[in-house]
Design a protein around this motif. Structure first.
Motif, short mmCIF file in Angstrom:
data_model
loop_
_atom_site.label_atom_id
_atom_site.label_comp_id
_atom_site.label_asym_id
_atom_site.label_seq_id
_atom_site.Cartn_x
_atom_site.Cartn_y
_atom_site.Cartn_z
N ARG A 121 -25.65 -22.23 -0.47
CA ARG A 121 -26.60 -23.25 -0.06
C ARG A 121 -26.89 -24.27 -1.15
O ARG A 121 -26.60 -24.04 -2.33
N VAL A 122 -27.49 -25.39 -0.72
CA VAL A 122 -27.98 -26.40 -1.65
C VAL A 122 -29.50 -26.42 -1.56
O VAL A 122 -30.06 -26.35 -0.45
N THR A 123 -30.18 -26.52 -2.67
CA THR A 123 -31.65 -26.61 -2.64
C THR A 123 -32.06 -27.96 -2.06
O THR A 123 -31.27 -28.90 -2.00
N ARG A 124 -33.31 -28.07 -1.68
CA ARG A 124 -33.86 -29.38 -1.34
C ARG A 124 -34.01 -30.19 -2.62
O ARG A 124 -33.99 -29.63 -3.73
N ASN A 125 -34.14 -31.51 -2.48
CA ASN A 125 -34.46 -32.35 -3.64
C ASN A 125 -35.85 -32.02 -4.17
O ASN A 125 -36.74 -31.68 -3.39
N LEU A 126 -36.03 -32.13 -5.45
CA LEU A 126 -37.37 -32.00 -6.03
C LEU A 126 -38.16 -33.27 -5.72
O LEU A 126 -37.59 -34.37 -5.63
N THR A 127 -39.46 -33.13 -5.55
CA THR A 127 -40.31 -34.31 -5.37
C THR A 127 -40.56 -34.96 -6.74
O THR A 127 -40.36 -34.33 -7.79
N ASP A 128 -40.99 -36.22 -6.72
CA ASP A 128 -41.30 -36.90 -7.98
C ASP A 128 -42.37 -36.15 -8.76
O ASP A 128 -42.32 -36.08 -9.99
N GLU A 129 -43.31 -35.57 -8.03
CA GLU A 129 -44.38 -34.82 -8.69
C GLU A 129 -43.83 -33.58 -9.40
O GLU A 129 -44.19 -33.28 -10.54
N GLU A 130 -42.96 -32.85 -8.70
CA GLU A 130 -42.35 -31.67 -9.31
C GLU A 130 -41.54 -32.05 -10.55
O GLU A 130 -41.54 -31.33 -11.55
N ILE A 131 -40.83 -33.16 -10.45
CA ILE A 131 -40.01 -33.59 -11.59
C ILE A 131 -40.90 -33.94 -12.77
O ILE A 131 -40.58 -33.65 -13.93
N ARG A 132 -42.04 -34.56 -12.49
CA ARG A 132 -42.92 -35.01 -13.56
C ARG A 132 -43.66 -33.84 -14.21
O ARG A 132 -43.76 -33.75 -15.42
N ASP A 133 -44.15 -32.92 -13.38
CA ASP A 133 -45.11 -31.94 -13.91
C ASP A 133 -44.51 -30.67 -14.50
O ASP A 133 -44.79 -30.31 -15.63
N ARG A 134 -43.78 -29.96 -13.71
CA ARG A 134 -43.23 -28.70 -14.23
C ARG A 134 -41.78 -28.61 -13.80
O ARG A 134 -41.38 -27.70 -13.09
#
Lengths: 230, 230, 230, 230
Positions: free
Chosen positions: D127-140
């Protein structure tokens, strides 16, 4: 060739499939048959190629009956046995998951004779077996793999096109000797690689003419062969 | 260069085609001609490259008449002879089944000048020969292969584009020396690989401009060449 | 770093481009500049990489004026000089014809930021220069190649995306040191290979998000970098 | 296995990812967990593989708390920790940017079970994961990468399909031991390469049958496994 020499040759064939890049991890196996005694020599199951010696080879009779072996045979033994019983002309079998041959097997696409590289060794297209039925997969899977190969050769000389693609699985190649079987597996991979790329340039590419096919194949095979030294 | 040196160079050229990955198994052959005496030196047929020595090289005259040889010449000898007779400028010929050049030969697709890598060595597209007729294949196949190459060069200088793709077969390359012929076969393979992938990105990709082609080719060739040391 | 050390590093960079498979035959060249004295060190033209030593390196000033050199400089010297004059931040330049980067250059297709491998080293897409005009090709071809690279970087920091594709030709990469320039040329080739194959799976594939791009690039570059040891 | 042995095995796993061609430059990292003490052993950040020794390995607890380490841990440590916390069955994790697995991750395309090579190691599609959100990329970011992997395994046994593709990034693979995790990363790359080429032959290629999938997977895994020696 003595039986000990043949056993050495089977071990070397297994190692050569790795050396030629046809086999990764423990995918793949080579075997040979001593037609006089009916004894089959095959790779043991799951033994790393780096440490394999002739002593590790496993010996079986044509019905799968085992001799006094230290190790278990390759899990594909029964496929090899079906081929030896059905094709009395052949003396060795090589199974690999070599990249491009496996790609065609996965796509269930036969490999047409697109050039003389192909025709020098294979007298016509490399066929794909039919899919196995659920019943065949459940009951006698390994032997059934041999059976669908034999089916695909009905009316065709197995030495004229010494290779097949098992649908969704990978290639088997053979020859009169282990060395020849490895050579056929090696050429098959290169031919598959070139066919794949040729098809991308032209999805409707026709094969070469029958006369060019025959000319190249007959140059290397049969009573009129002129290739090589005496 | 003495005749003995040329023979060494032909042996080395054959081995180099393997070393550069252009030749697998015994596919491929290199030859050279001594223009003063008209003697052609070529690889023997079907001898493994690993054990080949200069002593194994076979010598013939331009009509195919053999000198006192220990071994049979490459089965492609007659193609080489046709090229030496038709192209007096060339001194050596290399035939391979290198992967990407053969792919274009199989797909009967010429290789356009997509970049300066190509233009540095080949002054224009690499052509494909026409298919041989059934009659040509039956009667004088090997010489006919040379003839269709010569046909494809009508009105074109064979040293300006020192390579051709034989339809359904593979590439021939040449040069003034065996070393140069091997270099051209090597560059051809890389150029073919890059052209194939470029065409997949854009099926209608145009070649580079004529002035860029000329600039790069002339930088390395002819009286105005500025590349390299004196 | 002393001037002698820098000269050694330039020689090593040239050899490393071959060792990493980025350069075949004599395609390609690496240089560095000693910013204190304005002296540029570059590969000699057409010398085989196997025999190249630091003593063979050629030294020039920023206008192309030559010092007392034994050998002629790389025929691409003028391109390197234009880059050193226009981009004062950079200390070394590497030019190759590496396979996949050249494929994009030939197809005049920029390489989008399809993944974090790209973003770890290049902060945005790898651009392609415009084609050179016939006049530019005729008059000052090598310098003009530098000029169109500089044009493509208008308003963009050359160290943020330390590579470019010259249309119909191939890639140039750079960095603060010869070692960094070789690393960028190496990563560029891998990124180009992965981008090519990704585009074949999906011809309309969008780049990764700006925030993912920034996150990966900033992890390795700039004052907030957290990657590696102190 | 002692803790010192496990540390040696983690170092070897990191080096093996390079040796098998899965990791270029410093992309990639391998770790293992000692489940008795909860200590995680991981590669240091940005240390060249050529000079890495077991002494360089970094030790952390399951919350990321560091022991007395000489070096900083891999910048991907938090992803590994999330996986160890969520998947108690696994003992080692390998992250690479291996070419074809990364290509599928970039194209956000799962890898279907096209053949038995796949089914021998992975019981169903990768499988492929979903894309990370901008918030997830920024925070942790690094931990969030682990979280989307865990999300993609909801209701699925992580040892049945011991690999995942992180969207726009690359593969993670795992196993009970470092050796097994490296093997899975290696097979994943070969499976991805063959899947890519199979899809080019047939864009609508269906996976193999569920019974063939089960047959091959069960031959090597679980209580009914028959493959290999005792």
């Amino acid at each position: 060739m003595t039986f000990a020499d043949l056993r050495d040759a089977v071990c070397k064939a297994n190692i050569d499939t790795v050396r030629h890049g046809l086999v990764k991890a423990t995918f793949g196996n080579a075997s040979a048959i001593d037609r006089e005694t009916g004894r089959v020599i095959i790779k043991p199951s799951g033994v790393p190629f780096e440490v394999m010696t002739p002593d590790d080879m496993v010996i079986a009779d044509l019905t799968g009956g085992a001799y006094d072996n230290r190790l278990r045979p390759s899990s594909d033994l029964d496929t090899h046995l079906v081929l030896y019983r059905a094709f009395p002309e052949i003396g060795a079998v090589v199974h690999t998951h070599s990249t491009f041959a496996t790609i065609f097997a996965q796509a269930r696409t036969p490999i047409p004779t697109f050039g003389t590289t192909h025709a020098d060794y294979f007298h016509g297209e490399i066929r794909v077996t039919r899919n196995l039925t659920d019943e065949e997969i459940r009951d006698r899977y390994v032997a059934a793999t041999g059976n669908v190969i034999v089916e695909a050769f009905e009316g065709r000389d197995p030495l004229e096109v010494p290779a097949i693609l098992v649908a969704g699985h990978g290639p088997f190649a053979w020859g009169r000797t282990p060395e020849e079987a490895v050579l056929h597996a090696t050429i098959l991979e290169e031919v598959a690689k070139m066919a794949w790329h040729s098809m991308m340039l032209d999805r409707n590419l026709p094969p070469i003419s029958q006369s060019l096919m025959d000319r190249h194949y007959r140059r290397k095979h049969g009573t009129g062969a002129t290739y090589g030294q005496d």
